[in-house]
Motif scaffolding. Structure first.
Motif, PDB file in Angstrom:
ATOM      1  N   UNK A 266      18.060  -3.838  32.688  1.00 10.55           N
ATOM      2  CA  UNK A 266      18.151  -4.933  32.071  1.00 10.55           C
ATOM      3  C   UNK A 266      16.943  -5.382  31.259  1.00 10.55           C
ATOM      4  N   UNK A 267      15.580  -4.838  31.348  1.00 10.71           N
ATOM      5  CA  UNK A 267      14.780  -4.821  30.136  1.00 10.71           C
ATOM      6  C   UNK A 267      15.005  -3.605  29.119  1.00 10.71           C
ATOM      7  N   UNK A 268      15.583  -2.726  29.434  1.00  9.96           N
ATOM      8  CA  UNK A 268      15.793  -1.737  28.467  1.00  9.96           C
ATOM      9  C   UNK A 268      17.449  -1.891  27.456  1.00  9.96           C
ATOM     10  N   UNK A 269      17.564  -2.857  28.339  1.00  5.68           N
ATOM     11  CA  UNK A 269      19.434  -3.283  27.109  1.00  5.68           C
ATOM     12  C   UNK A 269      19.220  -4.649  26.693  1.00  5.68           C
ATOM     13  N   UNK A 270      17.694  -5.291  26.959  1.00  9.77           N
ATOM     14  CA  UNK A 270      16.889  -6.548  26.321  1.00  9.77           C
ATOM     15  C   UNK A 270      16.236  -5.536  24.957  1.00  9.77           C
ATOM     16  N   UNK A 271      15.445  -4.958  25.699  1.00 12.71           N
ATOM     17  CA  UNK A 271      14.849  -4.120  24.747  1.00 12.71           C
ATOM     18  C   UNK A 271      15.229  -3.289  22.782  1.00 12.71           C
ATOM     19  N   UNK A 272      16.918  -2.935  23.311  1.00 11.89           N
ATOM     20  CA  UNK A 272      17.708  -2.509  22.358  1.00 11.89           C
ATOM     21  C   UNK A 272      18.113  -3.318  22.004  1.00 11.89           C
ATOM     22  N   UNK A 273      18.729  -4.273  21.965  1.00  8.68           N
ATOM     23  CA  UNK A 273      19.327  -5.499  21.594  1.00  8.68           C
ATOM     24  C   UNK A 273      18.079  -6.409  19.985  1.00  8.68           C
ATOM     25  N   UNK A 274      17.232  -6.219  21.135  1.00 11.27           N
ATOM     26  CA  UNK A 274      15.785  -7.044  20.329  1.00 11.27           C
ATOM     27  C   UNK A 274      15.329  -6.363  18.898  1.00 11.27           C
TER      28      UNK A 274
ATOM     29  N   UNK B 292      14.334   4.870  26.310  1.00  8.37           N
ATOM     30  CA  UNK B 292      15.021   5.748  27.269  1.00  8.37           C
ATOM     31  C   UNK B 292      16.591   5.659  27.045  1.00  8.37           C
ATOM     32  N   UNK B 293      17.299   3.912  27.133  1.00  9.71           N
ATOM     33  CA  UNK B 293      17.926   3.912  27.183  1.00  9.71           C
ATOM     34  C   UNK B 293      18.942   3.583  25.650  1.00  9.71           C
ATOM     35  N   UNK B 294      18.031   3.966  25.276  1.00 12.31           N
ATOM     36  CA  UNK B 294      18.783   4.453  23.797  1.00 12.31           C
ATOM     37  C   UNK B 294      18.986   5.498  23.279  1.00 12.31           C
ATOM     38  N   UNK B 295      17.995   5.926  24.226  1.00 12.66           N
ATOM     39  CA  UNK B 295      18.069   7.937  23.888  1.00 12.66           C
ATOM     40  C   UNK B 295      17.366   8.235  22.541  1.00 12.66           C
ATOM     41  N   UNK B 296      16.452   7.869  22.166  1.00 14.15           N
ATOM     42  CA  UNK B 296      15.356   7.834  21.896  1.00 14.15           C
ATOM     43  C   UNK B 296      14.409   8.626  22.241  1.00 14.15           C
ATOM     44  N   UNK B 297      13.319   9.310  21.235  1.00 14.08           N
ATOM     45  CA  UNK B 297      11.742   9.809  21.443  1.00 14.08           C
ATOM     46  C   UNK B 297      11.127   8.874  21.849  1.00 14.08           C
ATOM     47  N   UNK B 298      10.142   9.329  22.752  1.00 14.22           N
ATOM     48  CA  UNK B 298       8.968   8.063  22.733  1.00 14.22           C
ATOM     49  C   UNK B 298       7.734   9.339  22.357  1.00 14.22           C
ATOM     50  N   UNK B 299       6.706   8.816  21.686  1.00 13.62           N
ATOM     51  CA  UNK B 299       5.425   9.584  22.127  1.00 13.62           C
ATOM     52  C   UNK B 299       4.340   8.795  22.270  1.00 13.62           C
TER      53      UNK B 299
END
Length: 511
Positions: A179-187, A216-223
């Motif tokens: 849920x944290x991942x989904x909320x983060x994407x929405x925000x 990771x929920x969005x499917x982007x990259x993390x530096x």
């Protein structure tokens, strides 16, 4: 059924060649980039090794490592195996690691090869096996099936504490973290085209839930930057053309005062900067936007709420003094002493309910009951107000928590350590304002009359037993501490002005 690994394997199927992680490699001075396909394979491979070594579903695994790609592999490998990750601060002392090992009843320790002996010494004392992470020591066939978990299963235990007692393990469930991942994407409105960067530690809930799970929920990259440095952060921003940057106030402040070659061009592609972990001074927000043309958006959350509670609306932008409105799937109430909701602009205690509120404290039912009611409302211990727009403002911390450079320092833990010194009769630990760290740790000590105990002696005693960021930098001796009728030390009656002056004098002494 679900698993925290689901976003990684989903994007590995749909976009296998998209870069998932960029960061320092296990070879000193090296740099690496892993695709979602590579991250999936490495995580499943790591789970295969863990299961082969005897790790069972539900076992707790202490993970101590900096923010490097291998941290993510180990974290996700533990999830694939159906176990519970217990991340701890890389600055933890042997005593601190030993406490967590015993309290969480860990079955295994995974420790980064470059760290000191604290974790291995603690593990040996507790009879817990240790696996070294890094330098390519682990290899084997990626043959393990991802273990399905119930959404309410505990996925991670993050240790935190209030003003009394020893640290408690907040149990974050599979549902909480997904849920944290989904909320983060929405925000943040993140997509798989976003390139997110941070120097936040992944062992902390901010980096782990708000940044890693959102990416990771969005499917982007993390530096990842394993240790914050303003110049290194700017270099990462340029190199990876970051679109999202996450940090704590001290990081933004440091970047403001970094070398003159940092300019708005470095921030041209950056669409959002996210701040949390401590209150962000309005001056820093204004100066940052003026210099770099980038707006910092602030949020509020706790370990117990998987980092989420409120966030600044991305369309409206920041409001001075506000930490935003409730995030999706979240409700916020400010209540009076009777437990009734307060009208706008009235100070009360902040309560949070929603998809990211923890399951409870590990094996501490009474502590859980004290903060979490039957309806799922979490009592935060923080004081705040709401305004007519529903935005929240943090007024004060009802707990005596000190936030030094984004790290939580719990006075009771420091006091307990100092009380153990034979020459100390009484001690009080408080936070005082600091221009660089936000708050600095100060202590007021009553020593035995015949004692020659010095400030250096107190500092040495603390340094041998506590992580570096918990050590009091300002130490003052007094004959007595202010107390109430019951004998309780009244911290609010301590002369903070003299402590702040002592801190200022000490800074001037440093060449």
């Amino acid at each position: 059924m679900a698993n925290l690994f689901d976003p990684v394997r989903r994007h590995a199927d749909s976009h296998p060649d998209t870069v998932a992680i960029r960061g320092e490699s296990s070879v000193p001075g090296g740099y690496t980039a892993w695709t979602y396909h590579q991250l999936r394979s490495a995580s499943i491979n790591y789970a295969t090794i863990l299961i082969g070594s005897g790790l069972r579903v539900g076992d707790r695994v202490l993970l101590i490592a900096p923010s490097v790609p291998e941290f993510v592999v180990a974290y996700m490998g533990i999830q694939v195996a159906g176990a519970v990750v217990v991340p701890v601060n890389t600055m933890s002392t042997r005593a601190e690691v030993e406490y967590v090992l015993n309290d969480a009843k860990c079955a295994l320790v995974i420790a980064w090869y470059g760290l000191g002996p604290a974790a291995s010494s603690a593990a040996n004392a507790c009879g817990v096996p240790v696996r070294t992470l890094g330098l390519g020591a682990d290899s084997g066939p990626a043959s393990t099936e991802v273990r399905d978990r119930d959404p309410e299963d505990t996925a991670a235990i993050l240790y935190t504490s209030g003003t009394t007692g020893r640290p408690k393990g907040a149990q974050l469930t599979v549902r909480n973290l997904l849920s944290a991942g989904e909320i983060g994407v929405a925000c943040s409105r993140s997509t798989r085209t976003d390139r997110t960067g941070t120097a936040l530690p992944l062992f902390h809930v901010f980096g782990q839930a708000s940044v890693m799970m959102t990416t990771f929920t969005a499917g982007g990259s993390l530096s990842l930057l394993s240790r914050f440095d303003a110049a290194a952060m700017t270099a990462m921003l340029r190199r990876d053309r970051l679109t999202v940057l996450a940090g704590v106030p001290t990081m933004w402040n440091a970047m403001l005062h970094a070398a003159d070659d940092t300019d708005p061009a470095d921030f041209a592609q950056l669409r959002i900067a996210i701040s949390g972990g401590a209150s962000l001074p309005a001056a820093v927000t204004q100066q940052f936007e003026a210099r770099f043309g980038c707006t910092i958006l602030e949020g509020y959350g706790l370990t117990e709420t998987t980092a989420f509670g409120t966030f600044t609306d991305i369309d409206r932008g920041p409001k001075v003094g506000s930490v935003g409105s409730p995030t999706p799937l979240t409700r916020i109430e400010v209540r009076d002493e009777a437990g009734d909701p307060c009208p706008p602009s009235t100070v009360g205690e902040i309560f949070i309910r929603g998809a990211t509120v923890m399951k409870g404290y590990w094996e501490r039912p009474s502590d859980t009951a004290a903060v979490l009611d039957a309806d799922g409302w979490l009592r935060t211990g923080d004081l705040g107000t709401t305004d007519a727009d529903g935005d929240l403002r943090i007024v004060d911390r009802a707990k005596d928590l000190i936030i030094r450079g984004g790290y939580n320092v719990y006075p009771s833990e420091v006091e307990e350590t100092l009380f153990a010194h034979p020459d100390i009769i009484e001690v009080a630990v408080i936070g005082i304002p600091d221009d660089h760290y936000g708050e600095e740790v100060a202590t007021v000590v009553v020593r035995h009359p015949a004692s020659t105990l010095s400030a250096d002696d107190v500092s040495t005693w603390a340094r041998e037993r506590l992580s570096a960021y918990k050590i009091p930098r300002v130490i003052q001796f007094v004959d007595t501490l202010p107390k109430g009728a019951t004998g309780k030390i009244l911290k609010r009656s301590i002369d903070r002005a003299s402590l702040a002056q002592a801190a200022s004098d000490k800074r001037r002494e440093i060449p």
